[in-house]
Motif scaffolding. Structure first.
Motif, PDB file in Angstrom:
ATOM      1  N   ALA A   1       0.722  -1.363  -0.002  1.00  0.00           N
ATOM      2  CA  ALA A   1       0.101  -0.081   0.111  1.00  0.00           C
ATOM      3  C   ALA A   1       0.891   1.402  -0.050  1.00  0.00           C
ATOM      4  CB  ALA A   1      -0.762  -0.078   1.229  1.00  0.00           C
ATOM      5  N   LYS A   2       2.070   1.212   0.718  1.00  0.00           N
ATOM      6  CA  LYS A   2       3.007   2.225   0.919  1.00  0.00           C
ATOM      7  C   LYS A   2       3.507   2.657  -0.811  1.00  0.00           C
ATOM      8  CE  LYS A   2       6.907   4.152   3.251  1.00  0.00           C
ATOM      9  NZ  LYS A   2       8.115   4.021   4.398  1.00  0.00           N
ATOM     10  N   ASN A   3       3.405   1.720  -1.559  1.00  0.00           N
ATOM     11  CA  ASN A   3       3.953   2.306  -2.837  1.00  0.00           C
ATOM     12  C   ASN A   3       2.818   2.542  -3.793  1.00  0.00           C
ATOM     13  OD1 ASN A   3       6.717   1.298  -2.108  1.00  0.00           O
ATOM     14  ND2 ASN A   3       6.143  -1.084  -2.636  1.00  0.00           N
ATOM     15  N   GLU A   4       1.645   2.521  -3.257  1.00  0.00           N
ATOM     16  CA  GLU A   4       0.519   3.042  -4.169  1.00  0.00           C
ATOM     17  C   GLU A   4      -0.012   4.030  -3.635  1.00  0.00           C
ATOM     18  OE1 GLU A   4      -2.522  -0.023  -4.920  1.00  0.00           O
ATOM     19  OE2 GLU A   4      -1.060  -1.788  -4.964  1.00  0.00           O
ATOM     20  N   LEU A   5      -0.029   4.398  -2.454  1.00  0.00           N
ATOM     21  CA  LEU A   5      -0.689   5.758  -1.994  1.00  0.00           C
ATOM     22  C   LEU A   5       0.037   6.907  -2.126  1.00  0.00           C
ATOM     23  CD1 LEU A   5      -1.605   4.353   1.559  1.00  0.00           C
ATOM     24  CD2 LEU A   5      -3.050   4.808  -0.216  1.00  0.00           C
ATOM     25  N   GLU A   6      -0.685   7.856  -2.427  1.00  0.00           N
ATOM     26  CA  GLU A   6      -0.239   9.224  -2.714  1.00  0.00           C
ATOM     27  C   GLU A   6       0.465   9.859  -1.473  1.00  0.00           C
ATOM     28  OE1 GLU A   6      -2.971  11.957  -4.577  1.00  0.00           O
ATOM     29  OE2 GLU A   6      -3.585  10.581  -6.270  1.00  0.00           O
ATOM     30  N   ASN A   7      -0.267   9.727  -0.295  1.00  0.00           N
ATOM     31  CA  ASN A   7       0.268  10.308   0.910  1.00  0.00           C
ATOM     32  C   ASN A   7       0.750   9.274   1.953  1.00  0.00           C
ATOM     33  OD1 ASN A   7       1.161  11.882   3.025  1.00  0.00           O
ATOM     34  ND2 ASN A   7      -1.103  12.376   3.435  1.00  0.00           N
ATOM     35  N   PRO A   8       1.871   8.531   1.832  1.00  0.00           N
ATOM     36  CA  PRO A   8       2.167   7.071   2.593  1.00  0.00           C
ATOM     37  C   PRO A   8       2.589   7.713   3.848  1.00  0.00           C
ATOM     38  CG  PRO A   8       3.691   7.659   0.939  1.00  0.00           C
ATOM     39  CD  PRO A   8       2.783   8.705   0.701  1.00  0.00           C
ATOM     40  N   GLN A   9       2.627   8.930   4.387  1.00  0.00           N
ATOM     41  CA  GLN A   9       3.115   9.315   5.577  1.00  0.00           C
ATOM     42  C   GLN A   9       2.072   9.527   6.746  1.00  0.00           C
ATOM     43  OE1 GLN A   9       6.383   9.856   5.962  1.00  0.00           O
ATOM     44  NE2 GLN A   9       6.374   9.332   3.432  1.00  0.00           N
ATOM     45  N   ALA A  10       0.745   9.580   6.297  1.00  0.00           N
ATOM     46  CA  ALA A  10      -0.362   9.597   7.299  1.00  0.00           C
ATOM     47  C   ALA A  10      -1.046   8.044   7.588  1.00  0.00           C
ATOM     48  CB  ALA A  10      -1.485  10.785   6.841  1.00  0.00           C
ATOM     49  N   LEU A  11      -1.385   7.983   8.492  1.00  0.00           N
ATOM     50  CA  LEU A  11      -2.168   6.564   9.027  1.00  0.00           C
ATOM     51  C   LEU A  11      -3.555   6.402   8.278  1.00  0.00           C
ATOM     52  CD1 LEU A  11      -1.416   6.273  12.674  1.00  0.00           C
ATOM     53  CD2 LEU A  11      -0.166   5.369  10.863  1.00  0.00           C
ATOM     54  N   LYS A  12      -4.372   7.510   8.228  1.00  0.00           N
ATOM     55  CA  LYS A  12      -5.514   7.472   7.697  1.00  0.00           C
ATOM     56  C   LYS A  12      -5.812   7.110   6.193  1.00  0.00           C
ATOM     57  CE  LYS A  12      -9.737  10.189   7.004  1.00  0.00           C
ATOM     58  NZ  LYS A  12     -10.449  11.460   6.749  1.00  0.00           N
ATOM     59  N   PRO A  13      -5.069   7.337   5.277  1.00  0.00           N
ATOM     60  CA  PRO A  13      -5.001   6.713   3.942  1.00  0.00           C
ATOM     61  C   PRO A  13      -4.825   5.094   3.858  1.00  0.00           C
ATOM     62  CG  PRO A  13      -3.493   8.681   3.805  1.00  0.00           C
ATOM     63  CD  PRO A  13      -3.665   8.547   5.305  1.00  0.00           C
ATOM     64  N   TYR A  14      -4.095   4.707   4.696  1.00  0.00           N
ATOM     65  CA  TYR A  14      -3.819   3.222   4.959  1.00  0.00           C
ATOM     66  C   TYR A  14      -5.032   2.648   5.269  1.00  0.00           C
ATOM     67  CZ  TYR A  14       1.162   3.689   4.307  1.00  0.00           C
ATOM     68  OH  TYR A  14       2.433   4.023   4.059  1.00  0.00           O
ATOM     69  N   PHE A  15      -5.609   3.242   6.519  1.00  0.00           N
ATOM     70  CA  PHE A  15      -6.961   2.575   7.242  1.00  0.00           C
ATOM     71  C   PHE A  15      -8.092   2.392   6.071  1.00  0.00           C
ATOM     72  CE2 PHE A  15     -10.786   3.234   9.689  1.00  0.00           C
ATOM     73  CZ  PHE A  15     -10.401   2.123  10.716  1.00  0.00           C
ATOM     74  N   GLU A  16      -8.102   3.721   5.157  1.00  0.00           N
ATOM     75  CA  GLU A  16      -9.294   3.774   4.134  1.00  0.00           C
ATOM     76  C   GLU A  16      -8.755   2.745   2.959  1.00  0.00           C
ATOM     77  OE1 GLU A  16      -9.390   7.796   3.101  1.00  0.00           O
ATOM     78  OE2 GLU A  16     -10.541   8.453   4.774  1.00  0.00           O
ATOM     79  N   TYR A  17      -7.684   2.679   2.835  1.00  0.00           N
ATOM     80  CA  TYR A  17      -7.202   1.844   1.723  1.00  0.00           C
ATOM     81  C   TYR A  17      -7.568   0.334   1.864  1.00  0.00           C
ATOM     82  CZ  TYR A  17      -3.928  -0.474  -1.687  1.00  0.00           C
ATOM     83  OH  TYR A  17      -3.376  -1.590  -2.529  1.00  0.00           O
ATOM     84  N   PHE A  18      -7.548   0.082   3.212  1.00  0.00           N
ATOM     85  CA  PHE A  18      -7.946  -1.378   3.804  1.00  0.00           C
ATOM     86  C   PHE A  18      -9.341  -1.511   4.172  1.00  0.00           C
ATOM     87  CE2 PHE A  18      -3.147  -1.220   4.633  1.00  0.00           C
ATOM     88  CZ  PHE A  18      -2.828  -2.195   3.710  1.00  0.00           C
ATOM     89  N   ASN A  19     -10.154  -0.453   3.885  1.00  0.00           N
ATOM     90  CA  ASN A  19     -11.529  -0.506   4.412  1.00  0.00           C
ATOM     91  C   ASN A  19     -11.717  -0.787   5.889  1.00  0.00           C
ATOM     92  OD1 ASN A  19     -12.457   0.161   1.853  1.00  0.00           O
ATOM     93  ND2 ASN A  19     -12.499  -1.985   1.156  1.00  0.00           N
ATOM     94  N   GLY A  20     -10.791  -0.229   6.844  1.00  0.00           N
ATOM     95  CA  GLY A  20     -10.977  -0.464   8.101  1.00  0.00           C
ATOM     96  C   GLY A  20     -10.550  -1.790   8.628  1.00  0.00           C
ATOM     97  N   GLU A  21     -10.309  -2.643   7.600  1.00  0.00           N
ATOM     98  CA  GLU A  21      -9.772  -3.998   8.011  1.00  0.00           C
ATOM     99  C   GLU A  21      -8.620  -4.215   8.839  1.00  0.00           C
ATOM    100  OE1 GLU A  21     -10.151  -6.355   4.513  1.00  0.00           O
ATOM    101  OE2 GLU A  21     -12.414  -6.028   4.164  1.00  0.00           O
ATOM    102  N   ILE A  22      -7.765  -3.278   8.647  1.00  0.00           N
ATOM    103  CA  ILE A  22      -6.357  -3.248   9.531  1.00  0.00           C
ATOM    104  C   ILE A  22      -6.425  -2.195  10.462  1.00  0.00           C
ATOM    105  CG2 ILE A  22      -3.914  -3.067   9.538  1.00  0.00           C
ATOM    106  CD1 ILE A  22      -3.856  -4.698   6.920  1.00  0.00           C
ATOM    107  N   GLU A  23      -6.333  -2.392  11.581  1.00  0.00           N
ATOM    108  CA  GLU A  23      -6.636  -1.358  12.888  1.00  0.00           C
ATOM    109  C   GLU A  23      -5.502  -0.126  12.726  1.00  0.00           C
ATOM    110  OE1 GLU A  23      -8.288  -2.773  16.604  1.00  0.00           O
ATOM    111  OE2 GLU A  23      -7.641  -4.619  15.415  1.00  0.00           O
ATOM    112  N   TYR A  24      -5.501   0.721  13.277  1.00  0.00           N
ATOM    113  CA  TYR A  24      -4.501   1.903  12.945  1.00  0.00           C
ATOM    114  C   TYR A  24      -3.454   1.402  13.802  1.00  0.00           C
ATOM    115  CZ  TYR A  24      -7.528   5.930  11.149  1.00  0.00           C
ATOM    116  OH  TYR A  24      -8.122   6.803  10.439  1.00  0.00           O
ATOM    117  N   PHE A  25      -3.450   0.703  14.909  1.00  0.00           N
ATOM    118  CA  PHE A  25      -2.274   0.436  15.659  1.00  0.00           C
ATOM    119  C   PHE A  25      -1.419  -0.417  14.688  1.00  0.00           C
ATOM    120  CE2 PHE A  25      -4.657  -3.049  17.156  1.00  0.00           C
ATOM    121  CZ  PHE A  25      -3.706  -4.035  17.372  1.00  0.00           C
ATOM    122  N   LYS A  26      -2.013  -1.267  14.222  1.00  0.00           N
ATOM    123  CA  LYS A  26      -1.266  -2.557  13.259  1.00  0.00           C
ATOM    124  C   LYS A  26      -0.559  -1.595  12.013  1.00  0.00           C
ATOM    125  CE  LYS A  26      -3.630  -6.637  14.596  1.00  0.00           C
ATOM    126  NZ  LYS A  26      -3.990  -8.026  14.139  1.00  0.00           N
TER     127      LYS A  26
END
Length: 704
Positions: A667-692
């Motif tokens: 996901a880090k290679n695909e996201l426009e903004n890989p520094q923030a946590l929220k884009p990852y959370f949305e990318y995974f549709n909430g299936e991977i929790e913030y702390f993970k």
């Protein structure tokens, strides 16, 4: 009565999703009424918390809440704000691709969203799903748009009466910040909800300072005004597109970051101008009145009217776009008679021309008033203020007054004898003992009060009656041919010997005002508020959301005052909910600790991480460490991530799997903004929790 189970969920839901510990004014009564499936009309000032009145019930209803909203920009702003609070919401409009619209239909049918925003023009596209199987509530925002008596009438709103017939068991909540008595009555009739509970909150926005100035050297005055507020966002309303562009250009030439906004710009240009302002990239927007409607930018500190608005409702709504966070704000209006002439030309030939002209005249009277301006505003909406506000230019520089009780008694007596059926002109003719055709035809020359005020000129009577209206001793019924009517204050004057203060009638002329050159105030560089504001701005840029959706200015001010240095303390701050605590809490606590000084910062940061490490080495679980330290488990995980980065012996794969780390790496290679946590959370549709996600990024960064 609301079920106890539902009642018990109200405050926890309010805190979790909106960050507030208590309801404001009538909010709880309205929320309970909606949950009891009653119809409701809510009149609440801009910034008074209207949205919570339907957004909170939406979280507790089983189905979807349909929100009718007039502007696409308004919908997008509301949906962004809801998503930032962890509430599932979307909007539907005709500009979306068919696959996007189909996806929204699926979300409604599968109850995957709690709120759906739609413009009235697009309702027909929802006909296949618009039934009580899917929708639990209907909210009609900016409900004054339905009424021809209202200041912002929109024909598309007049079709909305079908909703109650189509969904008879679904509660409707109609909301607006600006509706006089005639408009309120019309809203209920047209929506087919005549028995709706009505909630009329105070219109008083005490934090907004009101000022009116003559329109001499407007541009120079505006430049001086803005230079005293170098870091504060504001809106300048103009009458024409040309004015917005010319003023924005002049401000830019004087080093002020300004943009024009009007209907002549194409959709992309308008959207960019609006979003640059919302995202704090533009300080000042010079706009026609279409700008800002429904936008919840809480940190607008001032509004200027370059030209006079056409009515008090519009003026009130526009100034309400500043100071929504409850902090001090300023509304400055430039008054010019040439604006009045121009506005009258615009009204010529309109279907409700007579009403529009009467409301414009009332706006002109407000601008020329010599009595407390807030009294005038509130009395216009039927709210009477007994004391002067102390926060307007008239109160701060009061004119000389005299005892006008007898004058007031004469005027109110004539209004009474005319059965509250006549407009100001006829009232004055009776007071002065006129024998014109209109007076003789109606037999008004036979009234006992005929001629009781003949010693006062017609022009002076006009000003005195306007002052009485301004102070709430009588009011204009626009829907009854502008007849003058008594108020609850009238009885005090007629029967209880209440004293009335008036100012001497004068010729209204524009006077040149002399202003001292203001000192240019520089923004404070190193206050905690400024540090938190910079942190908020940085997070907003990373997540590509408006800064106020992270935290409002008012929330930052409370953090500055309380200086919370633990999660439990931060959660006590108004505006900090559970989701925002989890996403942003660590960074804001760290910034507050940093501000407290280098020694304290080093001690605190070392202490908190090492204490967690000692407990971890002793074999305590994450939940046990969190309980012992009175912290959230998410904070303990952030400690472990930091300790792992520092080379401590942390078995990090106990908390995040290899598979999850690889998913985050891809996901880090695909996201426009890989520094923030929220884009990852949305990318995974909430299936991977913030702390993970945080732990996975720590592993990836440590191994890179």
């Amino acid at each position: 009565m609301l079920l106890k189970e539902t009642q018990s969920k109200l405050l926890p839901t309010l805190k979790k999703y909106f960050g507030y510990d208590s309801f404001r004014d009538q909010q709880q009564l309205i929320v309970e009424s909606v949950l009891l499936k009653k119809d409701n009309l809510v009149i609440m000032p801009t910034g008074g918390g209207k949205s919570i009145c339907f957004q909170l019930p939406a979280l507790l209803f089983e189905g979807v809440t349909l929100v009718i909203s007039p502007l696409i920009a308004l919908m997008k702003d509301q949906v962004d704000g809801l998503n930032a609070n962890g509430i599932t919401a979307d909007f539907y409009n005709s500009s979306q691709e068919k696959f996007e619209q189909d996806a929204i239909f699926d979300k409604v049918v599968n109850k995957e969203i709690k709120l759906l925003y739609v413009a009235p023009e697009s309702l027909s596209f929802l006909e296949n799903i618009l039934n009580e199987t899917y929708f639990s509530c209907i909210a009609i925002d900016e409900a004054h748009c339905i009424s021809s008596w209202g200041h912002d009438f929109r024909p598309s709103y007049q079709q909305l009466g079908f909703l109650k017939k189509l969904l008879p068991n679904t509660p409707i909540i109609a909301l607006t910040a600006t509706a006089d008595k005639a408009t309120r009555k019309d809203i209920l009739e047209q929506l087919n909800i005549p028995k709706a509970a009505q909630f009329l909150s105070s219109f008083d926005r005490k934090n907004i300072e009101l000022e009116v100035r003559p329109a001499n050297d407007r541009v120079l005055q505006i430049i001086k005004f803005i230079r005293k507020k170098p870091s504060e966002a504001g809106i300048i309303y103009c009458l024409s597109r040309k004015s917005t562009e010319q003023l924005a250009e002049k401000l830019m030439q004087n080093g002020i970051n300004a943009k024009a906004y009007h209907a002549g710009l194409n959709f992309i240009e308008r959207t960019k101008a609006q979003e640059d302002f919302i995202y704090d990239k533009t300080q000042v927007v010079c706009a026609t009145i279409a700008f800002g409607m429904g936008i919840d930018k809480s940190n607008v500190r001032w509004v200027i009217h370059y030209n006079m608005p056409k009515n008090i409702e519009g003026y009130y709504q526009e100034i309400g776009r500043c100071g929504r966070d409850g902090l001090d704000a300023k509304a400055l209006l430039f008054h010019s008679y040439s604006d009045v002439i121009q506005l009258r030309k615009f009204m010529s030939g309109a279907s409700n021309e007579e009403v529009q002209v009467a409301k414009l005249e009332r706006m002109k009277q407000f601008s020329e008033a010599t009595t407390c301006r807030r009294k005038i505003l509130l009395s216009y909406f039927g709210e009477l203020l007994s004391e002067n506000c102390g926060n307007c230019d008239v109160c701060k520089n009061p004119p000389q007054v005299f005892n006008g009780t007898i004058i007031a008694q004469k005027a109110l007596s004539v209004i009474t004898r005319l059965n509250e059926n006549e407009a100001i002109g006829t009232v004055i003719d009776v007071l002065r003992g006129a024998h014109n055709a209109a007076i003789l035809d109606k037999g008004y020359d036979k009234l006992k009060s005929h001629g009781v005020g003949k010693e006062i000129s017609w022009r002076d009577w006009q000003q005195y009656i306007i002052q009485l209206i301004n102070q709430g001793y009588c009011e204009i019924a626009f829907h009854k041919n502008n007849a003058l009517r008594l108020t609850q204050f009238s009885k005090k004057v007629l029967f209880e010997n209440a004293t009335v203060s008036l100012t001497k009638a004068v010729d209204i002329k524009e006077q040149q005002i002399l202003q001292k050159e203001p000192k240019v105030t520089k923004a404070k560089k190193d206050t905690l508020f400024e540090r938190l504001r910079k942190l908020r701005h940085q997070i907003a840029l990373e997540e590509n959301i408006p800064a106020y959706l992270v935290f409002s200015d008012a929330t930052l001010k409370e953090m500055e005052r309380a200086r919370p240095m633990s999660e439990s303390d931060l959660l006590e701050i108004s505006g900090v909910g559970q989701r925002k605590l989890e996403v942003y809490g660590d960074e804001f606590i760290a910034e507050i600790i940093n501000f407290m000084g280098d020694k304290k910062k080093k001690h605190k940061k070392k202490d908190t991480n090492l204490i967690t490490y000692e407990l971890y080495k002793e074999g305590f679980s994450i939940d046990e460490i969190a309980e012992k330290r009175d912290l959230k488990s998410t904070t303990i995980f952030s400690h472990l991530a930091k300790l792992y980065s520092d080379g401590k012996a942390i078995d990090i794969y106990k908390f995040v799997s290899n598979e999850e780390v690889e998913k985050v790496r891809l996901a880090k290679n695909e996201l426009e903004n890989p520094q923030a946590l929220k884009p990852y959370f949305e990318y995974f549709n909430g299936e991977i929790e913030y702390f993970k996600i945080r732990l996975a990024l720590t592993i990836i960064d440590s191994n890179s």
